[in-house]
Design a protein around this motif. Structure first.
Motif, PDB file in Angstrom:
ATOM      1  N   SER A 134      -1.761  35.520  80.320  1.00  0.00           N
ATOM      2  CA  SER A 134      -0.333  35.695  80.447  1.00  0.00           C
ATOM      3  C   SER A 134       0.531  35.548  79.424  1.00  0.00           C
ATOM      4  O   SER A 134       1.509  36.247  79.147  1.00  0.00           O
ATOM      5  N   GLN A 138       0.566  39.862  80.904  1.00  0.00           N
ATOM      6  CA  GLN A 138      -0.293  40.580  81.950  1.00  0.00           C
ATOM      7  C   GLN A 138       0.071  39.640  83.293  1.00  0.00           C
ATOM      8  O   GLN A 138      -0.007  38.388  83.205  1.00  0.00           O
ATOM      9  N   GLN A 139       0.280  40.061  84.366  1.00  0.00           N
ATOM     10  CA  GLN A 139       0.460  39.539  85.791  1.00  0.00           C
ATOM     11  C   GLN A 139      -0.994  39.558  86.292  1.00  0.00           C
ATOM     12  O   GLN A 139      -1.658  40.429  86.476  1.00  0.00           O
ATOM     13  N   SER A 141      -4.169  37.818  88.707  1.00  0.00           N
ATOM     14  CA  SER A 141      -4.473  37.290  89.863  1.00  0.00           C
ATOM     15  C   SER A 141      -5.922  36.443  89.488  1.00  0.00           C
ATOM     16  O   SER A 141      -6.842  37.540  89.166  1.00  0.00           O
ATOM     17  N   ASP A 162       4.390  31.647  86.327  1.00  0.00           N
ATOM     18  CA  ASP A 162       5.184  32.789  86.572  1.00  0.00           C
ATOM     19  C   ASP A 162       4.522  33.945  86.447  1.00  0.00           C
ATOM     20  O   ASP A 162       4.849  35.198  86.827  1.00  0.00           O
ATOM     21  N   LYS A 163       3.319  34.082  85.719  1.00  0.00           N
ATOM     22  CA  LYS A 163       2.448  35.227  85.585  1.00  0.00           C
ATOM     23  C   LYS A 163       1.136  35.196  86.406  1.00  0.00           C
ATOM     24  O   LYS A 163       0.448  36.347  86.340  1.00  0.00           O
ATOM     25  N   SER A 165      -1.366  33.877  89.468  1.00  0.00           N
ATOM     26  CA  SER A 165      -1.815  33.600  91.047  1.00  0.00           C
ATOM     27  C   SER A 165      -3.087  33.539  91.225  1.00  0.00           C
ATOM     28  O   SER A 165      -4.026  33.883  90.536  1.00  0.00           O
ATOM     29  N   ARG A 187      -1.251  44.278  89.554  1.00  0.00           N
ATOM     30  CA  ARG A 187      -1.756  43.240  89.117  1.00  0.00           C
ATOM     31  C   ARG A 187      -3.299  43.315  88.581  1.00  0.00           C
ATOM     32  O   ARG A 187      -4.066  43.996  89.100  1.00  0.00           O
TER      33      ARG A 187
END
Length: 299
Positions: A134, A138-139, A141, A162-163, A165, A187
């Motif tokens: 992050s 970068q987003q 998962s 926030d970034k 998951s 993502r």
């Protein structure tokens, strides 16, 4: 992967992680280290399956049966890293020291903003890398096994939420839909590629003296969704607030060749990744945090 969606739990009491966070903050360092050492010996005595797996692994990597103190050091190294994760989740800043070899590939990929597949292993400080991506805007998962008493995952998720998951691997049917959705949404995905129990595709590779089965799904995803693949492996840094990161070359599928040719290139790429991993495992044998039987060997 298993069909059950029931959540397992980590060893130890439900309040154990919260107690460690509290004691780490308020107790004198000498007392905390003493209690951690006693707790590690208790874990060693009460976890026969993990103790047996540790002995098998250490026998392989050391070339001889390990002494009891060496099995203890293997358990103790994991406890040390657990505390690093808990401190990071509680707000401690961690610096990533990128090793020069292939650093340019990693920096170019993360700076491009292109979603990618980031692979790693249950080794050293690698479990932190998905969260620290992050910092590269970068987003991400992260594929994880959801367990009931996992304060380290909860704290890290709250800090980097926030970034970052999570995609839970407990239910493979639901995971497939969520994974497809994350990739189609642009993502990046971070996943570990050593345990075969949560992978539908395995391929044998040379590792620790034998041909052993490893998950290969990350490369099938790369071809299916046209994503680059890069592996990052981390070890503890020179101080408690840093980790040392080893990146690999980036794998890009070649649209001008067949799927079979791309898979052959992917196998060559992953063998190079495992060669790097094995060199680090032999250099730091206590940092292999897979307290399971070694990946099965095949002829």
């Amino acid at each position: 992967m298993t069909a059950s969606s029931a959540k397992p739990r980590n060893p130890g009491p439900s309040w154990g992680y919260a107690f460690l966070v509290w004691a780490d903050r308020w107790w004198p360092r000498w007392l905390f280290r003493l209690v951690m050492s006693c707790g590690t010996w208790i874990a060693l005595a009460r976890m026969p399956r993990q103790r047996s797996a540790s002995r098998e692994y250490l026998s392989t990597v050391l070339g001889r049966p390990p002494r009891l103190i060496e099995v203890y050091r293997h358990f103790s190294a994991f406890m040390d890293f657990l505390m690093v994760k808990l401190r990071t989740g509680s707000g401690t800043a961690i610096r990533c020291l990128l090793e020069p070899e292939h650093a340019g590939d990693f920096q170019a990929l993360t700076a491009s903003g292109q979603p990618a597949l980031f692979g790693t292993f249950h080794f050293g400080s690698s479990d932190l890398l998905g969260y620290l991506l992050s910092d590269c805007d970068q987003q991400v998962s992260i594929l994880r096994l959801q367990v009931e008493n996992s304060a380290d995952t909860r704290l890290l998720g709250e800090r980097f939420g926030d970034k970052v998951s999570f995609l839970w691997v407990n239910d493979p049917r639901q995971l497939l839909f969520e994974l497809k959705g994350a990739l189609e949404a642009g993502r990046s995905v971070a996943l570990k590629c050593d345990r075969i129990d949560h992978s539908a595709r395995t391929v044998p590779f040379d590792f620790l003296g034998k041909r052993r089965l490893f998950p290969f799904t990350i490369y099938h995803l790369a071809l299916l969704f046209d994503r680059p693949v890069i592996f990052c492996i981390a070890t503890p840094g020179p101080d408690a607030s840093s980790i040392r990161v080893f990146a690999t070359p980036v794998f890009h599928a070649n649209p001008a060749v067949s799927r079979e040719q791309n898979l052959a290139a992917a196998r060559d790429h992953f063998q190079g990744v495992l060669t790097l991993l094995e060199s680090l495992v032999r250099r730091h044998p206590y940092l292999w945090f897979n307290y399971l039987p070694l990946n099965p060997a095949v002829e």
